[in-house]
Design a protein around this motif. Structure first.
Motif, PDB file in Angstrom:
ATOM      1  N   PRO A  75      34.946  32.198  47.326  1.00  0.00           N
ATOM      2  CA  PRO A  75      35.728  31.112  46.695  1.00  0.00           C
ATOM      3  C   PRO A  75      35.304  30.880  45.241  1.00  0.00           C
ATOM      4  N   GLY A  76      33.997  30.993  44.990  1.00  0.00           N
ATOM      5  CA  GLY A  76      33.518  30.787  43.625  1.00  0.00           C
ATOM      6  C   GLY A  76      34.003  31.883  42.707  1.00  0.00           C
ATOM      7  N   ARG A  77      33.949  33.151  43.202  1.00  0.00           N
ATOM      8  CA  ARG A  77      34.404  34.257  42.357  1.00  0.00           C
ATOM      9  C   ARG A  77      35.893  34.142  42.066  1.00  0.00           C
ATOM     10  N   GLU A  78      36.658  33.642  43.042  1.00  0.00           N
ATOM     11  CA  GLU A  78      38.095  33.473  42.818  1.00  0.00           C
ATOM     12  C   GLU A  78      38.357  32.422  41.730  1.00  0.00           C
ATOM     13  N   GLN A  79      37.551  31.344  41.722  1.00  0.00           N
ATOM     14  CA  GLN A  79      37.700  30.326  40.680  1.00  0.00           C
ATOM     15  C   GLN A  79      37.381  30.903  39.304  1.00  0.00           C
ATOM     16  N   ASN A  80      36.405  31.802  39.250  1.00  0.00           N
ATOM     17  CA  ASN A  80      35.970  32.331  37.958  1.00  0.00           C
ATOM     18  C   ASN A  80      36.972  33.320  37.374  1.00  0.00           C
ATOM     19  N   ARG A  81      37.816  33.956  38.241  1.00  0.00           N
ATOM     20  CA  ARG A  81      38.851  34.869  37.729  1.00  0.00           C
ATOM     21  C   ARG A  81      40.061  34.034  37.306  1.00  0.00           C
TER      22      ARG A  81
END
Length: 476
Positions: A461-467
């Protein structure tokens, strides 16, 4: 001592009946004196008056005249005192005494220079703010003239006190000042200004003048009295109230803009000239060497807004007086040259641009996570077009705003690859907006790779927010 007290009123009556009730100065007055008091002398040999036993203080006394012979007065005194504690006067204690008396003064003789008197009365004496005692003063005074209303005032008296060991001597020296005008003063000479013209016939009794002007002065000697002369220091003519008229055009020099050239009163005494030939006389022309219009007092007005160029902050653009000649196209109170959105009304705090509506801010926030790319590339997916079109719509409606497009990635892969990918994705969005008609001068793009995460890259979920791609709208 009691016999003296009983005889005192009789002596006053005897002396007053024998005095001549002459016409003397009976004004009220007040006196200020330095006083010395002595509490030891009554306990010692009367002949042994020791000056060291006197203590100092001061006294203020008000006199109210009851006639030629009698005054009533009220002395207020404050003095230090060495008070005896036994019949031999030793030991003593230091005290601060405050006394107020009411005295009846019999003026033995009211001469011009010397005024002797005797007095008696009753009063109260407060010792160290602790004890109030009855005080009966008896004494004599002598006033000696120093000036018109001022006398040297001396007193000497004995004070009887109802408290043991408190009888004392008191002497005073100071000034007595008469209040008001002396009713017996000889009237002044009837010619106050000493110009040889009696005041009854003198129109200016306090200013020396001439007989020809009934006692009034004429400094410039033009035959017009100074009081009626508008130019009292310059010789002039009667019809111009004593002012000169050098060019004899009937206009006084002080009111003549051209005192050495004949001209009409309508032109302020100047000959009518118009150097720039604009139809406005030079005397009324604020710009006499540059052609202008009557509406702007002879000054040019390039933009024709009724405000002279010299006073116009925007001389080439029609404006309003309220804005110093500058236009305000959107009417928001901010002139166009200072308005970042001259055609859209907005507050001064936002540089004249409208605030971005909350719904539009929500669209921009949605675009951050809604724009999608093919995996590992900068190719936009078709489902991103709808949100990008909404961003285009916002930019078209907020024409005064510019946009910074920022690309971001997660931390999967090398930092260099992620930085390159973020730059290409930001550029892809930039190209889309450019193709939709957004001017290149309003946009910039940059990639930041994985350097500005908003989520935890350890989890999906965090990586998705960062993209993400961010659209930052701002005003210059």
């Amino acid at each position: 001592m009691k016999k003296v007290l009983l005889l005192f009123p009789f002596l006053l009556l005897l002396i007053s009946n024998g005095l001549n009730a002459q016409n003397v100065d009976n004004r009220n007055s007040f006196a200020i004196r330095y006083i010395g008091s002595n509490y030891q002398w009554p306990l010692e040999d009367i002949s042994a008056l020791n000056l060291d036993d006197f203590n100092s203080g001061f006294e203020v006394e008000y006199f109210h005249a009851l006639g030629n012979l009698l005054d009533i007065s009220f002395p207020l005194r404050i003095a230090s005192a060495q008070l005896p504690q036994n019949a031999t006067g030793d030991p003593t204690r230091q005290a601060l005494n405050i006394g107020l008396d009411a005295l009846l003064n019999l003026n033995i003789y009211k001469g011009k220079v010397f005024r002797p008197r005797v007095f008696a009365g009753v009063g109260g004496l407060v010792e160290n703010s602790e004890k109030l005692t009855l005080d009966i003063p008896l004494g004599i005074g002598l006033d000696i003239l120093l000036s018109k209303s001022t006398y040297l005032s001396t007193t000497a008296g004995y004070h009887l006190n109802n408290n043991d060991l408190r009888d004392h001597l008191q002497a005073g020296l100071g000034l007595r000042i008469m209040i008001g005008e002396d009713p017996n003063q000889v009237p002044e000479v009837a010619d106050r200004d000493n110009d040889g013209i009696p005041d009854a016939e003198d129109l200016c009794p306090d200013q020396a003048g001439t007989l020809a002007l009934n006692g009034c002065p004429d400094r410039d000697g033009d035959g017009v009295a100074d009081g009626s002369d508008s130019c009292p220091d310059l010789a002039g003519v009667l019809k111009l109230k004593g002012c000169p008229d050098t060019d004899s055009d009937g206009i006084a020099d002080k009111d003549d803009a051209c005192p050495n050239e004949v001209g009409p009163i309508s032109n302020k005494g100047c000959p009518v000239t118009d150097r720039d030939s604009d139809g406005v006389a030079d005397v009324d022309d604020l710009c006499p060497d540059i052609a202008g219009s009557a509406a702007t007092m002879g000054c040019p007005d390039r933009d024709g807004d009724g405000i002279a160029d010299k006073d116009d902050d925007c001389p080439n653009q029609p404006g309003t007086t309220a804005n110093n000649g500058c236009p305000d196209s959107d009417g928001d109170g901010i002139v166009d040259r200072l308005d970042s959105c001259p055609n859209l009304a907005g507050p001064a705090g936002n540089k004249g641009c409208p605030e971005i509506a909350q719904t539009d801010r929500e669209v921009l926030a949605e675009a951050v996570q809604s724009i999608a790319f093919e995996t590992g590339s900068a190719t936009l997916r078709s489902e991103s077009y709808a949100i990008l079109d909404k961003v285009v719509d916002i930019l078209q409606r907020y024409a005064g705003y510019k946009v910074r497009i920022g690309g971001h990635t997660d931390s999967i892969g090398s930092a260099g690859d992620n930085l390159s990918l973020s730059k290409r994705r930001a550029k892809a969005c930039y190209d889309y907006l450019l193709n939709k008609g957004i001017n290149v001068t309003r946009m910039s793009h940059e990639g930041y790779g994985e350097t500005q995460p908003i989520g935890d890259n350890r989890y999906a979920p965090g990586r998705e927010q960062n993209r993400r791609v961010e659209f930052d709208l701002y005003i210059e």
